[in-house]
Write a protein that holds these residues in place. Structure first.
Motif, PDB file in Angstrom:
ATOM      1  N   ASN A 199      34.974  -0.732 117.921  1.00 36.64           N
ATOM      2  CA  ASN A 199      33.618  -0.271 118.239  1.00 36.64           C
ATOM      3  C   ASN A 199      33.158   0.795 117.253  1.00 36.64           C
ATOM      4  O   ASN A 199      31.985   0.837 116.864  1.00 36.64           O
ATOM      5  N   SER A 200      34.077   1.671 116.844  1.00 36.14           N
ATOM      6  CA  SER A 200      33.745   2.713 115.870  1.00 36.14           C
ATOM      7  C   SER A 200      33.364   2.096 114.522  1.00 36.14           C
ATOM      8  O   SER A 200      32.375   2.484 113.902  1.00 36.14           O
ATOM      9  N   GLN A 225      26.800  -0.786 111.462  1.00 36.26           N
ATOM     10  CA  GLN A 225      25.407  -0.902 111.907  1.00 36.26           C
ATOM     11  C   GLN A 225      24.559   0.244 111.384  1.00 36.26           C
ATOM     12  O   GLN A 225      23.371   0.082 111.120  1.00 36.26           O
ATOM     13  N   ARG A 230      40.193  -1.452 120.820  1.00 34.71           N
ATOM     14  CA  ARG A 230      38.786  -1.653 121.176  1.00 34.71           C
ATOM     15  C   ARG A 230      37.940  -0.465 120.708  1.00 34.71           C
ATOM     16  O   ARG A 230      36.840  -0.628 120.171  1.00 34.71           O
ATOM     17  N   THR A 231      38.457   0.751 120.874  1.00 33.70           N
ATOM     18  CA  THR A 231      37.742   1.948 120.428  1.00 33.70           C
ATOM     19  C   THR A 231      37.568   1.947 118.916  1.00 33.70           C
ATOM     20  O   THR A 231      36.480   2.255 118.405  1.00 33.70           O
ATOM     21  N   VAL A 278      32.322  -1.017 113.957  1.00 34.14           N
ATOM     22  CA  VAL A 278      31.064  -1.758 114.115  1.00 34.14           C
ATOM     23  C   VAL A 278      29.886  -0.796 114.123  1.00 34.14           C
ATOM     24  O   VAL A 278      28.837  -1.059 113.515  1.00 34.14           O
ATOM     25  N   GLY A 279      30.029   0.356 114.785  1.00 38.59           N
ATOM     26  CA  GLY A 279      28.962   1.357 114.801  1.00 38.59           C
ATOM     27  C   GLY A 279      28.661   1.886 113.409  1.00 38.59           C
ATOM     28  O   GLY A 279      27.489   2.049 113.032  1.00 38.59           O
TER      29      GLY A 279
END
Length: 199
Positions: free
Chosen positions: A181-182, A188, A177-178, A184-185
């Motif tokens: 999220n990294s 973005q 999950r980390t 995806v960040g």
């Protein structure tokens, strides 16, 4: 007033039935009783593998015949046992025969309306599958059947594995999950306007 009280009582009975049923399913999937879980798991796999060799009608007929043979054999066995031991236990399936299985008029109407909705939806979907996209439906049915075997095996194995190795699995899931999220960040940050929407 009495009708509303009866409807509330019926609703409470149904909720109790479903919560009890849910507990029994969870006990099966977590192998709390090895004999019951093994019997259900083996029966489901046998049914799925039987469907690969025989038609649905043949499988259902043989299942009904096997169930009838088992119940008759068990009843004869219990009758002989009672005669030898000279006991008067009564019918071996007495508890099941005394279970109330009648439905009220309101319940029948509710279930009929739900059944009508699901039957109509299913018929429309079947018509679309068989008349519009026959190759897609053939592939879809094969995939559903193939993955149903994997689904049964997963249902009876994954809860036990997760229960046994919960800490390690949760640790790896948090790590994944980390990382997601990294990534995806970072994506973005690269896309103009995506950061503002996320904020």
């Amino acid at each position: 007033m009495q009708a509303s009280t009866m409807a509330a009582a019926d609703s409470t009975k149904m909720e109790g039935f479903w919560s009890n049923w849910k507990c029994k399913v969870m006990e099966l999937l977590y192998w709390r009783n090895l004999k019951q879980s093994g019997l259900v798991f083996g029966s489901l796999l046998l049914l799925l593998f039987s469907l690969t060799q025989f038609s649905v009608v043949s499988v259902m007929a043989y299942l009904a015949l096997a169930t009838l043979s088992a119940t008759i054999s068990f009843r004869v066995y219990k009758s002989v046992l009672q005669a030898v031991q000279k006991t008067d236990e009564g019918h071996p399936f007495k508890a099941y025969l005394e279970v109330e299985m009648s439905l009220s008029h309101d319940q029948m109407q509710k279930y009929a309306e739900n059944a009508q909705y699901y039957i109509n939806s299913t018929l429309k979907e079947l018509r679309r599958l068989f008349l519009v996209s026959s190759m897609d439906s053939l592939f879809l049915l094969w995939v559903i059947f193939f993955y149903s075997i994997l689904l049964v095996v997963s249902m009876f194995s994954m809860p036990v594995v997760y229960e046994k190795y919960q800490a390690q699995i949760d640790q790896y899931l948090d790590l994944i999950r980390t990382q997601v999220n990294s990534v995806v960040g970072k994506i973005q940050e690269k896309i103009p306007g995506a950061k503002r929407k996320a904020e």
